[in-house]
Scaffold this motif. Structure first.
Motif, PDB file in Angstrom:
ATOM      1  N   SER A   1      -4.633  -0.952  10.882  1.00 45.06           N
ATOM      2  CA  SER A   1      -5.905  -1.279  10.218  1.00 45.06           C
ATOM      3  C   SER A   1      -5.777  -2.554   9.378  1.00 45.06           C
ATOM      4  O   SER A   1      -6.720  -3.345   9.294  1.00 45.06           O
ATOM      5  CB  SER A   1      -6.343  -0.120   9.313  1.00 45.06           C
ATOM      6  OG  SER A   1      -6.775   0.956  10.113  1.00 45.06           O
ATOM      7  N   LEU A   2      -4.626  -2.754   8.766  1.00 45.31           N
ATOM      8  CA  LEU A   2      -4.428  -3.972   7.964  1.00 45.31           C
ATOM      9  C   LEU A   2      -4.434  -5.209   8.873  1.00 45.31           C
ATOM     10  O   LEU A   2      -5.001  -6.246   8.524  1.00 45.31           O
ATOM     11  CB  LEU A   2      -3.121  -3.880   7.169  1.00 45.31           C
ATOM     12  CG  LEU A   2      -3.088  -2.784   6.084  1.00 45.31           C
ATOM     13  CD1 LEU A   2      -1.659  -2.577   5.564  1.00 45.31           C
ATOM     14  CD2 LEU A   2      -4.011  -3.106   4.909  1.00 45.31           C
TER      15      LEU A   2
ATOM     16  N   ASN B   1      -7.082  -0.283   3.818  1.00 40.61           N
ATOM     17  CA  ASN B   1      -7.392  -1.640   4.296  1.00 40.61           C
ATOM     18  C   ASN B   1      -8.730  -2.128   3.740  1.00 40.61           C
ATOM     19  O   ASN B   1      -8.991  -3.336   3.729  1.00 40.61           O
ATOM     20  CB  ASN B   1      -7.366  -1.717   5.820  1.00 40.61           C
ATOM     21  CG  ASN B   1      -8.410  -0.853   6.476  1.00 40.61           C
ATOM     22  OD1 ASN B   1      -8.482   0.335   6.200  1.00 40.61           O
ATOM     23  ND2 ASN B   1      -9.228  -1.439   7.328  1.00 40.61           N
TER      24      ASN B   1
ATOM     25  N   TYR C   1       0.853  -1.195   0.000  1.00 42.95           N
ATOM     26  CA  TYR C   1       0.000   0.000   0.000  1.00 42.95           C
ATOM     27  C   TYR C   1       0.882   1.236   0.000  1.00 42.95           C
ATOM     28  O   TYR C   1       1.946   1.253   0.601  1.00 42.95           O
ATOM     29  CB  TYR C   1      -0.927  -0.052   1.230  1.00 42.95           C
ATOM     30  CG  TYR C   1      -1.746  -1.319   1.216  1.00 42.95           C
ATOM     31  CD1 TYR C   1      -2.950  -1.399   0.540  1.00 42.95           C
ATOM     32  CD2 TYR C   1      -1.250  -2.487   1.828  1.00 42.95           C
ATOM     33  CE1 TYR C   1      -3.671  -2.592   0.472  1.00 42.95           C
ATOM     34  CE2 TYR C   1      -1.959  -3.681   1.760  1.00 42.95           C
ATOM     35  CZ  TYR C   1      -3.159  -3.731   1.088  1.00 42.95           C
ATOM     36  OH  TYR C   1      -3.859  -4.911   1.016  1.00 42.95           O
TER      37      TYR C   1
ATOM     38  N   ASP D   1     -11.781   1.614  12.737  1.00 41.27           N
ATOM     39  CA  ASP D   1     -11.634   0.175  12.492  1.00 41.27           C
ATOM     40  C   ASP D   1     -11.487  -0.457  13.866  1.00 41.27           C
ATOM     41  O   ASP D   1     -10.669   0.016  14.674  1.00 41.27           O
ATOM     42  CB  ASP D   1     -10.353  -0.132  11.701  1.00 41.27           C
ATOM     43  CG  ASP D   1     -10.496   0.181  10.234  1.00 41.27           C
ATOM     44  OD1 ASP D   1     -11.612   0.052   9.710  1.00 41.27           O
ATOM     45  OD2 ASP D   1      -9.479   0.554   9.614  1.00 41.27           O
TER      46      ASP D   1
ATOM     47  N   MET E   1      -7.725  -4.255   1.022  1.00 35.86           N
ATOM     48  CA  MET E   1      -7.299  -5.585   1.489  1.00 35.86           C
ATOM     49  C   MET E   1      -8.518  -6.452   1.796  1.00 35.86           C
ATOM     50  O   MET E   1      -8.577  -7.632   1.436  1.00 35.86           O
ATOM     51  CB  MET E   1      -6.424  -5.463   2.745  1.00 35.86           C
ATOM     52  CG  MET E   1      -6.005  -6.809   3.311  1.00 35.86           C
ATOM     53  SD  MET E   1      -5.218  -6.679   4.924  1.00 35.86           S
ATOM     54  CE  MET E   1      -3.523  -7.112   4.567  1.00 35.86           C
ATOM     55  N   ASP E   2      -9.501  -5.847   2.428  1.00 37.69           N
ATOM     56  CA  ASP E   2     -10.718  -6.579   2.799  1.00 37.69           C
ATOM     57  C   ASP E   2     -11.413  -7.137   1.548  1.00 37.69           C
ATOM     58  O   ASP E   2     -11.786  -8.314   1.502  1.00 37.69           O
ATOM     59  CB  ASP E   2     -11.642  -5.612   3.553  1.00 37.69           C
ATOM     60  CG  ASP E   2     -12.889  -6.298   4.038  1.00 37.69           C
ATOM     61  OD1 ASP E   2     -12.760  -7.224   4.845  1.00 37.69           O
ATOM     62  OD2 ASP E   2     -13.989  -5.920   3.592  1.00 37.69           O
TER      63      ASP E   2
ATOM     64  N   THR F   1      -7.930  -5.975   9.704  1.00 42.19           N
ATOM     65  CA  THR F   1      -8.584  -6.621   8.555  1.00 42.19           C
ATOM     66  C   THR F   1      -8.194  -8.096   8.469  1.00 42.19           C
ATOM     67  O   THR F   1      -9.048  -8.960   8.232  1.00 42.19           O
ATOM     68  CB  THR F   1      -8.213  -5.876   7.259  1.00 42.19           C
ATOM     69  OG1 THR F   1      -8.608  -4.513   7.425  1.00 42.19           O
ATOM     70  CG2 THR F   1      -8.900  -6.471   6.048  1.00 42.19           C
TER      71      THR F   1
ATOM     72  N   TRP G   1       2.617  -8.447   2.762  1.00 45.20           N
ATOM     73  CA  TRP G   1       1.766  -7.263   2.921  1.00 45.20           C
ATOM     74  C   TRP G   1       2.541  -6.214   3.701  1.00 45.20           C
ATOM     75  O   TRP G   1       3.340  -6.545   4.570  1.00 45.20           O
ATOM     76  CB  TRP G   1       0.441  -7.599   3.635  1.00 45.20           C
ATOM     77  CG  TRP G   1       0.584  -7.987   5.083  1.00 45.20           C
ATOM     78  CD1 TRP G   1       0.813  -9.245   5.578  1.00 45.20           C
ATOM     79  CD2 TRP G   1       0.548  -7.117   6.214  1.00 45.20           C
ATOM     80  NE1 TRP G   1       0.911  -9.207   6.951  1.00 45.20           N
ATOM     81  CE2 TRP G   1       0.750  -7.915   7.373  1.00 45.20           C
ATOM     82  CE3 TRP G   1       0.367  -5.738   6.386  1.00 45.20           C
ATOM     83  CZ2 TRP G   1       0.765  -7.380   8.669  1.00 45.20           C
ATOM     84  CZ3 TRP G   1       0.384  -5.209   7.670  1.00 45.20           C
ATOM     85  CH2 TRP G   1       0.577  -6.030   8.790  1.00 45.20           C
TER      86      TRP G   1
END
Ligand code: AHR
Length: 514
Positions: free
Chosen positions: A345-346, A276, A262, A421, A279-280, A349, A310
């Motif tokens: 946040s990743l 994210n 990212y 999140d 990613m989701d 997720t 990632w």
């Protein structure tokens, strides 16, 4: 900023400039158990990850094998369960036999993935020894770019057979009596990418992965295999690649990989912090494709996902280095607070997909797009070290389906981005739970509340936060703790109600204990 966060009842409520959010959980409504392998990482022969990263003979903390103890200490602090090796793009033209046996006989090679010279001073035996010292497991990738079925078979023989074959006896001769006993193997790396040495079509790769996988499992039926999915969701072949590859190697593979990095090229925090959601959506799509192939094949096996690359990666792009030199500075992103928030946040997720994402690797671990940096004189924690540390330490147990009633915003590439999140993980064995939360609002704090009457008698053990006024603040060797976690003492769990304030632009770890 959008004023409407969904139903009228839960529209954004401003109260003296404070945004409000409600976190909703039910301890019987679970997503799945966390597999600790989602806190894996990655060491590639690239830049200063191996050389000057984990291995630097003569450095003041290096042990008798040349392994840096200061780096091992930080990795042990992170409790990394598994580390992918030796690449990455590097593996697609790597001859593993170059890196074994007496050092003085090892060949230097042109390393065409990263345009450098590989000395081969460090190879798989050294990595296996290092992994033991770092208290982690090896996830080994085989070369399916220029490599053959035989190369992969010889490698697994060398690693996993006790004795009595040419390759297992060679390992013993090289000083490694016990097999390395590697359980998890990647069938190549990013074979969909035109940049990959030996890049293949989905058909070519799927057939090869199936044949190599079947042969490797004949040698050691207990191993787990990861087939290559797409190297990002923006690849033109994304989705059809997964479907075709799985069609060909569904029986042999245990995991399908996902990779994604990212970036914040436009310096647009609101948009970057929404990444994210990408990613989701990526994970949800790959799950659907896996289940489509499962249905088509009438298979009883459910394919699991390995998000084995990632991270945030863009700061170092375009920085020149000496071509065909030995381990130059490459991909040395210096991470700021904003990056740490997205990494948080990743991680949330990934946890929210704990039912299917059973393995993941933060790429990478040391110096190269990494949470840990080194110089000749020391090692320090980048900003992204902290959310990863907290998730690895406290994000264990069962992930609860965590809903948030929270205002949303639109950004350049995303609509209806929740400002919050959040995910809750319950560890019944340890009688503790944790809520990980990111407040993406860069202007305002957020009041949170949660009805936790199911947790009668529980208390807030601590609320750790990572925040600051400057989204661009970084840690350096000279100023290693500029961005580091602090305690928030105002969060309470009383009469079954959790209340607290999440500072603007903050990563939060609210630990609850019985
Ligand atoms: O992690 C850096 C590189 O990113 C890896 O070598 C490759 O697999 C990916 O494209």
């Amino acid at each position: 900023m959008k004023e409407d966060g969904g139903s009228a009842e839960f529209r954004r409520k401003m109260n003296g400039g404070v945004m409000k959010a409600e976190i909703i959980v039910d301890k019987n409504y679970i997503i799945g158990d966390v597999d600790r392998k989602i806190y894996g990482s990655f060491i590639e022969h690239l830049g200063r990850a191996v050389y000057e990263g984990i291995y630097q003979p003569g450095q003041k903390t290096a042990d008798e094998q040349g392994f840096r103890q200061d780096v091992i200490d930080l990795i042990r602090e992170l409790k990394v369960p598994i580390v992918r090796y030796p690449g990455g793009n590097f593996v697609s033209n790597y001859h593993w036999e170059d890196g074994i046996g007496p050092r003085e006989l090892r060949k230097k090679r042109m390393e065409i993935a990263w345009n450098v010279v590989e000395t081969n001073e460090f190879g798989l035996d050294e990595f296996a020894s290092w992994a033991k010292k770092a208290d982690t497991e090896v996830m080994m990738a085989v070369n399916l770019g220029t490599g053959t079925i035989s190369d992969a078979l010889n490698l697994i023989d060398y690693c996993n057979i006790e004795k009595g074959t040419y390759y297992s006896d060679l390992r013993i001769k090289n000083g490694y009596k016990e097999p390395h006993n590697i359980r998890t193997w990647c069938l190549g790396n990013e074979m969909d990418g035109p940049w990959q040495t030996g890049h293949k079509t989905a058909y070519e790769y799927g057939r090869l992965a199936s044949e190599v996988g079947r042969a490797m499992k004949a040698v050691d039926p207990e191993i787990k295999l990861v087939a290559c999915g797409s190297s990002s969701s923006s690849m033109p072949t994304f989705a059809s690649w997964e479907a075709e590859v799985l069609d060909l190697c569904y029986d042999e593979a245990d995991f399908l990989s996902l990779h994604q990095y990212y970036r914040n090229d436009d310096n647009d925090a609101a948009d970057f912090l929404a990444r994210n959601m990408e990613m989701d959506a990526f994970i949800a799509s790959v799950v659907s494709i896996c289940d489509y192939v499962k249905a088509k094949k009438r298979s009883k096996k459910t394919m699991m996902l390995s998000f084995d690359e990632w991270n945030v990666w863009y700061h170092s792009n375009g920085i020149p280095f000496d071509r065909w030199s030995e381990h130059p500075h490459q991909l040395e992103d210096i991470y700021n607070l904003e990056d740490a928030l997205l990494v948080g946040s990743l991680l949330i997720t990934l946890l929210k997909h704990a039912d299917r994402v059973k393995m993941a690797c933060l790429a990478q671990l040391v110096n190269v797009i990494a949470p840990i940096m080194t110089s000749d004189t020391g090692a320090w924690r980048q900003t992204i070290f902290y959310p990863f540390l907290h998730a690895s330490l406290y994000g264990n147990g069962t992930v609860l389906n965590t809903l948030s009633r929270v205002p949303v915003y639109d950004s350049k590439n995303f609509t209806d981005v929740p400002y919050l999140d959040a995910v809750m993980v319950l560890n019944e064995e340890q009688e503790e739970a944790v809520i990980f939360a990111v407040n993406k609002n860069t202007e305002e704090a957020m009041e949170i509340s949660a009805d936790l009457r199911q947790f009668a008698g529980w208390k807030v053990a601590e609320h750790i936060e990572l925040t600051g006024d400057d989204l661009k603040a970084v840690n350096t060797e000279a100023d290693p703790f500029r961005v580091c976690p602090e305690l928030n003492l105002n969060t309470k769990l009383e009469d079954g109600k959790l209340t607290g304030l999440l500072k603007k632009q903050s990563w939060n770890v609210i630990r609850l204990k019985k």
